[in-house]
Design a protein around this motif. Structure first.
Motif, PDB file in Angstrom:
ATOM      1  N   ASN A 120      23.706  33.825  84.599  1.00 48.92           N
ATOM      2  CA  ASN A 120      24.579  34.258  83.507  1.00 48.92           C
ATOM      3  C   ASN A 120      26.026  34.054  83.935  1.00 48.92           C
ATOM      4  O   ASN A 120      26.588  34.863  84.652  1.00 48.92           O
ATOM      5  N   ALA A 121      26.625  32.944  83.480  1.00 52.42           N
ATOM      6  CA  ALA A 121      28.023  32.674  83.824  1.00 52.42           C
ATOM      7  C   ALA A 121      28.933  32.986  82.634  1.00 52.42           C
ATOM      8  O   ALA A 121      30.046  32.489  82.554  1.00 52.42           O
ATOM      9  N   THR A 122      28.445  33.822  81.707  1.00 55.27           N
ATOM     10  CA  THR A 122      29.254  34.156  80.532  1.00 55.27           C
ATOM     11  C   THR A 122      30.163  35.356  80.798  1.00 55.27           C
ATOM     12  O   THR A 122      31.081  35.610  80.038  1.00 55.27           O
ATOM     13  N   GLY A 123      29.880  36.116  81.855  1.00 53.49           N
ATOM     14  CA  GLY A 123      30.667  37.307  82.147  1.00 53.49           C
ATOM     15  C   GLY A 123      30.282  38.500  81.289  1.00 53.49           C
ATOM     16  O   GLY A 123      30.807  39.598  81.480  1.00 53.49           O
ATOM     17  N   ILE A 124      29.375  38.293  80.339  1.00 53.79           N
ATOM     18  CA  ILE A 124      28.966  39.395  79.456  1.00 53.79           C
ATOM     19  C   ILE A 124      27.807  40.134  80.126  1.00 53.79           C
ATOM     20  O   ILE A 124      26.700  39.604  80.249  1.00 53.79           O
ATOM     21  N   ILE A 125      28.066  41.357  80.565  1.00 55.04           N
ATOM     22  CA  ILE A 125      27.096  42.076  81.387  1.00 55.04           C
ATOM     23  C   ILE A 125      25.812  42.389  80.618  1.00 55.04           C
ATOM     24  O   ILE A 125      24.718  42.220  81.123  1.00 55.04           O
ATOM     25  N   LEU A 126      25.976  42.860  79.370  1.00 56.18           N
ATOM     26  CA  LEU A 126      24.788  43.202  78.582  1.00 56.18           C
ATOM     27  C   LEU A 126      24.530  42.120  77.540  1.00 56.18           C
ATOM     28  O   LEU A 126      24.561  42.380  76.342  1.00 56.18           O
ATOM     29  N   ALA A 141      37.466  33.395  86.467  1.00 53.11           N
ATOM     30  CA  ALA A 141      36.464  32.362  86.218  1.00 53.11           C
ATOM     31  C   ALA A 141      36.828  31.111  86.993  1.00 53.11           C
ATOM     32  O   ALA A 141      37.982  30.897  87.332  1.00 53.11           O
ATOM     33  N   VAL A 142      35.804  30.299  87.277  1.00 59.77           N
ATOM     34  CA  VAL A 142      36.061  28.927  87.726  1.00 59.77           C
ATOM     35  C   VAL A 142      35.986  28.083  86.467  1.00 59.77           C
ATOM     36  O   VAL A 142      34.978  28.119  85.764  1.00 59.77           O
ATOM     37  N   THR A 143      37.065  27.356  86.156  1.00 63.79           N
ATOM     38  CA  THR A 143      36.996  26.480  84.984  1.00 63.79           C
ATOM     39  C   THR A 143      36.676  25.062  85.434  1.00 63.79           C
ATOM     40  O   THR A 143      37.099  24.625  86.506  1.00 63.79           O
ATOM     41  N   ILE A 144      35.913  24.384  84.605  1.00 64.12           N
ATOM     42  CA  ILE A 144      35.417  23.053  84.943  1.00 64.12           C
ATOM     43  C   ILE A 144      35.848  22.068  83.871  1.00 64.12           C
ATOM     44  O   ILE A 144      35.601  22.296  82.693  1.00 64.12           O
ATOM     45  N   PRO A 197      17.121  23.367  87.106  1.00 66.74           N
ATOM     46  CA  PRO A 197      15.903  24.122  87.417  1.00 66.74           C
ATOM     47  C   PRO A 197      16.106  25.633  87.210  1.00 66.74           C
ATOM     48  O   PRO A 197      15.257  26.300  86.654  1.00 66.74           O
ATOM     49  N   THR A 198      17.231  26.161  87.691  1.00 68.29           N
ATOM     50  CA  THR A 198      17.638  27.497  87.260  1.00 68.29           C
ATOM     51  C   THR A 198      18.822  27.278  86.318  1.00 68.29           C
ATOM     52  O   THR A 198      19.938  27.010  86.761  1.00 68.29           O
ATOM     53  N   PRO A 199      18.573  27.365  85.013  1.00 69.94           N
ATOM     54  CA  PRO A 199      19.639  27.018  84.062  1.00 69.94           C
ATOM     55  C   PRO A 199      20.879  27.896  84.235  1.00 69.94           C
ATOM     56  O   PRO A 199      20.776  29.074  84.576  1.00 69.94           O
ATOM     57  N   VAL A 200      22.046  27.272  84.036  1.00 67.89           N
ATOM     58  CA  VAL A 200      23.309  28.006  84.102  1.00 67.89           C
ATOM     59  C   VAL A 200      23.883  28.070  82.688  1.00 67.89           C
ATOM     60  O   VAL A 200      24.039  27.049  82.026  1.00 67.89           O
ATOM     61  N   VAL A 201      24.163  29.279  82.218  1.00 65.31           N
ATOM     62  CA  VAL A 201      24.686  29.458  80.863  1.00 65.31           C
ATOM     63  C   VAL A 201      26.157  29.855  80.958  1.00 65.31           C
ATOM     64  O   VAL A 201      26.491  30.883  81.545  1.00 65.31           O
ATOM     65  N   ALA A 202      27.028  29.007  80.410  1.00 64.44           N
ATOM     66  CA  ALA A 202      28.465  29.273  80.481  1.00 64.44           C
ATOM     67  C   ALA A 202      29.112  28.984  79.126  1.00 64.44           C
ATOM     68  O   ALA A 202      28.524  28.307  78.281  1.00 64.44           O
ATOM     69  N   HIS A 203      30.314  29.523  78.932  1.00 67.84           N
ATOM     70  CA  HIS A 203      31.041  29.314  77.676  1.00 67.84           C
ATOM     71  C   HIS A 203      31.969  28.107  77.761  1.00 67.84           C
ATOM     72  O   HIS A 203      32.457  27.774  78.841  1.00 67.84           O
ATOM     73  N   ILE A 204      32.272  27.525  76.613  1.00 66.12           N
ATOM     74  CA  ILE A 204      33.314  26.494  76.555  1.00 66.12           C
ATOM     75  C   ILE A 204      34.491  27.079  75.777  1.00 66.12           C
ATOM     76  O   ILE A 204      34.296  27.680  74.713  1.00 66.12           O
ATOM     77  N   ILE A 240      34.861  24.324  80.664  1.00 65.41           N
ATOM     78  CA  ILE A 240      33.699  25.203  80.843  1.00 65.41           C
ATOM     79  C   ILE A 240      34.154  26.356  81.730  1.00 65.41           C
ATOM     80  O   ILE A 240      34.720  26.143  82.802  1.00 65.41           O
ATOM     81  N   TRP A 241      33.933  27.570  81.277  1.00 64.44           N
ATOM     82  CA  TRP A 241      34.339  28.758  82.043  1.00 64.44           C
ATOM     83  C   TRP A 241      33.119  29.367  82.711  1.00 64.44           C
ATOM     84  O   TRP A 241      32.209  29.819  82.033  1.00 64.44           O
ATOM     85  N   MET A 242      33.136  29.391  84.037  1.00 67.74           N
ATOM     86  CA  MET A 242      32.074  30.099  84.763  1.00 67.74           C
ATOM     87  C   MET A 242      32.633  31.442  85.211  1.00 67.74           C
ATOM     88  O   MET A 242      33.409  31.525  86.173  1.00 67.74           O
ATOM     89  N   GLU A 243      32.245  32.474  84.505  1.00 67.17           N
ATOM     90  CA  GLU A 243      32.772  33.813  84.768  1.00 67.17           C
ATOM     91  C   GLU A 243      32.089  34.419  85.990  1.00 67.17           C
ATOM     92  O   GLU A 243      30.863  34.335  86.144  1.00 67.17           O
TER      93      GLU A 243
END
Ligand SMILES: *Cc1c(COP(=O)(O)O)cnc(C)c1O
Length: 464
Positions: free
Chosen positions: A85-91, A407-410, A428-435, A440-443
């Motif tokens: 979960n790279a969205t930063g949204i805890i819940l 965040a690390v931005t890409i 293989p382990t999907p990474v979910v991040a926002h644009i 791309i923001w990896m929170e």
């Protein structure tokens, strides 16, 4: 070639299964699964031959056996799996809401693998009650007479209304007739439970006198719903729980509070605005408070009802209780969750939702710098940067509340952000991040510190 000739050229299942590379997969996943996967891919190939362009068909036929092993591997993977979960949204509701920590998982493992005294009283050797394993911990932590546990908070609301107010009126303020998503709307739940909604007041202002005027001999309960996923601001007024409790006591009516996100600790210590806690609601005189197990509480999916014994016993004896009863894994994880709350510092350390919430911007910045430099050294094909950011709680909790983070931005070098984000979801382990802003923001808040090294390796390998 015409389509019929193409169709004749399709390899046969039996022959494919004899191939060396496929044999190895049969050993790993079993022949049944591999046969199923091969048939599935052959059917896709046939559809392509019937509908596709000639060059597509040629390519597909040529590469079929080369691509097949990877496709069989994909086929064998469970559709439900771990993601980063790279969205930063805890819940994040779509990403499974509250993750559990080691203490909670250990408790689950203990009862999952073998037998347990789920409904067995070890002291008497006779039948016991499953929710009793939780209720003593809950009552101790929140300070109430009794507690019950069901599968989720929606079930808790339905059960409370059915058991206490079937065919009776339940008084609710017009400002609290909420929808929490997923088709859960208070008026609809009310109808399902057999209670009649008696709306009082207006959207922005409801007074205690509005409630009192609505009471008749047909009133079953007074209900307050915490508007956990939105805020009404400006010219507003609501009746307090103390006022409602006083009114309820005077007319012998139960006052029930749907608190939504069961907060047990003062969130001000995390720099957030105060959110009413379960303990406060009970102290102010609510007869029953219900809340979710997997929102801010940080436990498994569950609905908890805490309060007066006489009302909760009615629910425990209601036929719906059997429909809504939680399984042993939920009970084990929930008991472990509440036990941690007996010491707040332990809860903050061991319950992931709280530990993520308590991470400081400084910590998150350091983690972002680590991830960014690991990726850079691995020649990750993108421009990277560490940026300040704002994330939200999610899960219909703490509306409007901002969590400062990093965040690390890409910015990908040879593809669009959309393309790279889509590829990240195929890892293989999907990474979910926002644009956002064409990056791309990896929170960092929702990426555990001890997973950073692995994540950087996975990203580097996948995009090499
Ligand atoms: C989230 C929420 C619910 C539903 O809880 P679930 O555990 O998702 O079923 C009900 N009422 C309120 C006020 C909520 O915020």
């Amino acid at each position: 070639m015409n389509r019929n000739d193409y169709l004749k050229n399709i390899p046969k299942v039996d022959r494919i299964l004899k191939e060396h590379s496929i044999q190895a997969l049969c050993d790993a996943f079993g022949r049944g699964l591999v046969t199923e996967a091969v048939r599935y891919e052959l059917a896709n190939l046939r559809s392509l031959i019937c509908a596709g362009k000639e060059e597509e068909i040629d390519r597909a036929l040529r590469d079929f056996m080369i691509e097949l092993p990877e496709k069989i591997r994909e086929f064998s993977a469970f559709s439900l799996r771990k993601v980063v979960n790279a969205t930063g949204i805890i819940l994040h509701t779509n990403l499974g809401r509250a993750p559990l920590g080691k203490v909670q998982m250990d408790a689950v493992m203990q009862v999952m693998a073998g037998y347990s005294n789920l409904e067995y009283d070890l002291s008497t050797g006779t039948r016991g009650k499953r929710t009793e394993h939780c209720s003593s911990w809950i009552t101790r932590v929140v300070g109430c007479e009794h507690a019950a546990v069901v599968n989720n908070n929606a079930a808790a609301v339905t059960l409370m209304l059915s058991a206490l107010s079937k065919d009776k009126e339940v008084i609710v303020s017009r400002g609290e007739l909420i929808e929490i998503g997923g088709k859960f709307r208070i008026p609809d739940v009310m109808k399902q439970s057999g209670a009649c909604l008696r709306e009082v007041g207006t959207t922005n202002r409801t007074r205690i006198s509005d409630y009192e005027k609505a009471i008749t001999e047909n009133t079953g309960a007074i209900m307050k719903v915490h508007t956990s996923n939105y805020k009404i601001m400006g010219f507003t007024e609501e009746a307090s729980v103390e006022e409602l409790a006083e009114l309820g006591a005077r007319y012998h009516l139960p006052v029930i509070v749907d608190l939504g996100s069961g907060v047990l600790i003062n969130l001000e210590k995390f720099g957030l605005t105060h959110e009413p806690t379960v303990q406060e609601m009970l102290k102010k005189g609510a007869d029953l408070v219900c809340f979710s197990g997997d929102k801010l509480l940080g436990g498994p999916q569950a609905g908890i009802i805490a309060g007066k014994r006489k009302y909760i016993e009615k629910m425990e004896n209601h036929p719906l209780m059997r429909t809504f009863r939680p399984d042993k894994c939920t009970i084990a994880a929930l008991a472990a969750t509440f036990r941690e709350y007996l010491e707040e510092d332990r809860a903050i350390k061991n319950i992931p939702v709280l530990s993520m919430l308590s991470r400081s911007p400084y910590e998150l910045k350091e983690q972002a710098e680590t991830l960014s430099s690991l990726l850079q050294h691995g020649n990750f094909p993108a421009c990277l940067s560490v940026e300040e950011s704002i994330t939200r709680m999610g899960g219909g909790s703490l509306p409007g509340e901002e969590l400062p983070g990093y965040a690390v931005t890409i910015s990908p070098i040879s593809m669009s952000c959309e393309k790279m984000a889509a590829k990240m979801r195929k890892m293989p382990t999907p990474v979910v991040a926002h644009i956002k802003d064409n990056l791309i923001w990896m929170e960092m808040r929702t990426i555990p510190e001890n997973e950073v090294a692995q994540l950087s390796q996975d990203l580097i390998r996948f995009f090499a």
